[in-house]
Design an enzyme around this catalytic site. Sequence first.
Site, PDB file in Angstrom:
ATOM      1  N   SER A 143       0.870  -1.188   0.000  1.00 16.95           N
ATOM      2  CA  SER A 143       0.000   0.000   0.000  1.00 16.95           C
ATOM      3  C   SER A 143       0.896   1.224   0.000  1.00 16.95           C
ATOM      4  CB  SER A 143      -0.838  -0.023   1.280  1.00 16.95           C
ATOM      5  OG  SER A 143      -1.371   1.255   1.563  1.00 16.95           O
ATOM      6  N   TYR A 156      -2.103  -1.002  10.463  1.00 18.03           N
ATOM      7  CA  TYR A 156      -2.052  -1.171   9.010  1.00 18.03           C
ATOM      8  C   TYR A 156      -0.721  -0.656   8.461  1.00 18.03           C
ATOM      9  CZ  TYR A 156      -3.898  -1.033   4.174  1.00 18.03           C
ATOM     10  OH  TYR A 156      -4.106  -1.230   2.817  1.00 18.03           O
TER      11      TYR A 156
END
Length: 261
Positions: A143, A156
Amino acid sequence: MFLKRKTALVTGSTSGIGLGYAKALAGEGANVMINGFGDTAEIEKERLGLEALSGGKALYSDADMTKPASIAAMVATCAERLGGPDIVINNAGIQFVSPIEDFPDEKWDAIIAINLSSAFHVIKAALPGMKAKKWGRIINTASAHSLVASPDKSAYVTAKHGLVGLTKTVALEAATFGVTANCISPGYVWTPLVEKQIPDTMKARGMTKEQVMNDVLLAAQPTKEFVTVEQVVALAMFLCGDAAAAITGANLSIDGGWTAA
Ligand code: NAD
């Protein structure tokens, strides 16, 4: 059909980007093992659709990516029924948004397990077969959050940064075996994962839905456009080809300029 006679395993592929990868791989003739959660009838429909695309086999595993033994069993079943995976895409991922003071311990553990440790367990089980065949492609969906942080996403951001380290290490270990390992790092892609975090961000930051979309999500993305699943999938398919044989240990951004800022 450049992936005919290849087997691909994609974690977290009942939805969003993962399902996109599975369809593209099947479209190039690969046998595919899909994984993830969801409605049984819907998953079976997708599985049959994959077989129609590839003219080969598609299997579904309900392995929970928080459970190392289930992950090992999934890879073993893939090897038995479809052949050892030539292509592995570690894609399962969840998100949880909260300031760190209130971040639930169990959410931290789940995100680290699903978004990071599952990739370790899949690679550990699949790499020996790839090395033996002298060919393999490992793609990890990281990401933009593997390169930069955002508030309220401690677990995350940590997991995605970790995934880059894992990828680089595996790339070095596999470098002389025809096996590449890379990360694809998308910015915001419009999928159920993004849609689901809007209410939490609204609550955490006291914002409306429009404010979250424009001031939080697309604020970071200079193009002011969501990345599409098709664009992410196209990059993965390039990595599967011979032209990408020298790309390994890389973290490839596809983020509308987010991490250029
Ligand atoms: P999604 O929610 O549509 O899909 C996630 C998939 O993971 C689903 O198939 C789900 O069933 C599966 N999954 C969740 N928990 C699991 C578990 N315990 N065991 C097995 N499978 C599990 O999300 P998406 O947006 O398609 O995200 C896919 C990947 O892309 C994730 O790793 C995510 O972090 C990453 N990513 C997404 C975006 C985005 O904007 N959507 C941006 C960057 C990175």
